[in-house]
Design an enzyme around this catalytic site. Structure first.
Site, PDB file in Angstrom:
ATOM      1  N   GLU A 190       0.800  -1.222   0.000  1.00  0.00           N
ATOM      2  CA  GLU A 190       0.000   0.000   0.000  1.00  0.00           C
ATOM      3  C   GLU A 190       0.841   1.285   0.000  1.00  0.00           C
ATOM      4  O   GLU A 190       0.744   2.104   0.924  1.00  0.00           O
ATOM      5  CB  GLU A 190      -0.969  -0.011   1.182  1.00  0.00           C
ATOM      6  CG  GLU A 190      -2.008  -1.108   1.054  1.00  0.00           C
ATOM      7  CD  GLU A 190      -3.201  -0.948   1.987  1.00  0.00           C
ATOM      8  OE1 GLU A 190      -3.118  -0.138   2.946  1.00  0.00           O
ATOM      9  OE2 GLU A 190      -4.216  -1.625   1.771  1.00  0.00           O
ATOM     10  N   GLU A 290      -5.755  -7.540  -1.033  1.00  0.00           N
ATOM     11  CA  GLU A 290      -6.531  -7.389   0.199  1.00  0.00           C
ATOM     12  C   GLU A 290      -7.953  -6.983  -0.157  1.00  0.00           C
ATOM     13  O   GLU A 290      -8.170  -6.170  -1.060  1.00  0.00           O
ATOM     14  CB  GLU A 290      -5.931  -6.315   1.116  1.00  0.00           C
ATOM     15  CG  GLU A 290      -4.591  -6.674   1.726  1.00  0.00           C
ATOM     16  CD  GLU A 290      -4.119  -5.617   2.727  1.00  0.00           C
ATOM     17  OE1 GLU A 290      -4.968  -4.865   3.254  1.00  0.00           O
ATOM     18  OE2 GLU A 290      -2.891  -5.537   2.965  1.00  0.00           O
TER      19      GLU A 290
END
Length: 447
Positions: A190, A290
């Site tokens: 991320e 995710e």
């Protein structure tokens, strides 16, 4: 026996024989990269470990964390995971297991102890693993899970942090280059680069460095802004898959209730396609690293690999979770209730009129006197979210770290061992409904 190293072939992942392999599984969050909502402490892992050292002393602190890492994933976990038909576990880790900030570029071999053990357990049960550096030197995003201790992503402004990350991945590649059960490396979790162009530039730098040591393993590359944006990405790298994180607010405490209506499914599909547009345009593998469980039918439609978040926790959303009657849960439950009331964690946040009455007026004031504040990166966050991150989840949460560690202050070695055992598979509870859904969507994973 494996079928050799996995590799990217257009929009598919294939084995050495050319068979398509659709990797589907979960992330082992909270293990070698601890997170507050997953195991219960406030703030950031580095602060948690430091205050546990302060309160427990060196011997007890090191004993507890080693036992925690041991019990969190054992062979019973691997057997269970494989029994569901799942074939891949994403293994997040914190760079601090392998390098100290005060002793940079000196490899800590001890970091491989539990990572090797879990990789070997998974391979024994024919489960691939993806190695995910979840926390990087300097911090690659403004959130808690990169463990920088603040909301400043210094990684992007300091070349030395980037160079250290490349160096560490070179050490990891040396260690694992011959292991075909590793499906590849996820170099940055991320990333959040406010200028956007520095992320693909970094990928262009790190790819040949890893390839010079390890030419076989796939690179799984997250998009920018929490793996949701592809600005400044103009080309694809060889043997690389590109990753989105496709969270939806539906089903979470502050989001719309997920009912599976055609309108909701259509909305979720549009969001997925927007995030995956770069991969579709370049005809390359799109991996969802995710997400929550609402979108599984969509991912079946597009036959993409995925890794749900997450495998194990203290009862928030894990496939497996600690028993409410375990020593760990009984010890920390009053503190968990305080965290919820004060919104010290971002994830799993519940409405709090008390906190809204404090943060809301300040956010409104800032937006009125400084409208430019609404353009602060990441722009997906409003001013209230930026304030919550900086004040409640960082400053205030850190101030509670000693209080949390003190819950274990009187524990003997035996009691610390028992607390850590709360995370052992045979002591945990299975989330049967979620696991049934996961298994149903994993069955057709190899075509």
């Amino acid at each position: 026996m494996s079928n050799g190293f996995l590799r990217v072939d257009g929009e598919k992942v294939v084995d050495q024989k050319g068979n398509t392999v659709i990797l589907r599984g979960a992330g082992l969050g909270g293990w070698m990269n601890m997170e507050n909502f997953i195991t219960g402490y406030p703030g950031h892992e580095r602060q948690h470990r430091a205050t546990m050292l302060q309160v427990l002393g060196k011997e007890k602190q090191e004993f507890f964390f080693d036992k925690f890492l041991e019990y969190f994933f054992i062979e019973d976990d691997a057997k269970f995971f494989a029994s569901l038909g799942l074939n891949c576990i994403r293994l997040p880790f914190n760079y601090r297991h392998f390098e100290d900030d005060m002793n940079p570029r000196v490899l800590k071999e001890s970091g491989f102890k539990h990572l090797d053990r879990v990789i070997d357990l998974c391979s024994k049960h024919k489960i691939y693993t993806i190695l995910d550096m979840h926390a990087l030197p300097g911090g690659q995003n403004p959130d808690w899970h990169c463990d920088s201790g603040s909301n400043y992503a210094a990684f992007w402004d300091h070349k030395d942090y980037q160079d250290r990350t490349i160096w560490l991945w070179e050490q990891i590649a040396i260690h694992y280059k011959s292991n075909p059960w590793i499906a590849g490396y996820n170099p940055i979790n991320e990333p959040c680069d406010a200028l956007h162009y520095r992320l693909p530039a970094f990928y262009d730098r790190i790819e040949p460095k890893i390839r010079a040591i390890d030419p076989h393993h796939i690179l799984w590359l997250d998009g920018n802004t929490f793996a949701m944006e592809w600005k400044s990405f103009e080309h694809v790298l060889p043997n690389a898959a590109y990753s989105i994180h496709d969270y939806a607010a539906m089903g979470f405490p502050l989001g719309e209730r997920f009912k599976g209506t055609p309108e909701q499914i259509s909305s979720l599909e549009r969001t997925f396609l927007r995030k995956a547009s770069f991969m579709q345009n370049h005809k390359v593998v799109a991996w969802n690293g995710e997400f929550g469980p609402s979108q599984l039918k969509i991912y079946d439609k597009y036959q993409i690999p995925w890794s749900i978040w997450l495998y194990k926790d203290v009862g928030i959303q894990g496939m497996v979770y600690t028993d409410p009657d375990s020593l760990w849960n009984k010890t920390i439950q009053p503190f968990l209730e305080k965290k919820r009331r004060l919104q010290l964690d971002c994830w799993g946040k519940y409405p709090s009129p008390e906190i809204s009455s404090v943060i809301g007026p300040l956010a409104k004031f800032i937006d009125e006197v400084c409208p430019e504040a609404t353009n602060t990166y990441p722009t997906s966050w409003n001013t209230q979210r930026h304030l919550a991150r900086a004040v409640m989840e960082t400053f205030m949460a850190h101030a509670f770290a000693v209080e949390f560690a003190s819950l274990l202050k009187s524990f003997s070695m035996q009691e610390l061992d028992e607390a850590a055992k709360s995370f052992r598979f045979d002591r945990c509870v299975q989330r049967k409904g979620l696991n049934k859904i996961m298994s149903e969507h994993a069955k057709g994973r190899e075509l």
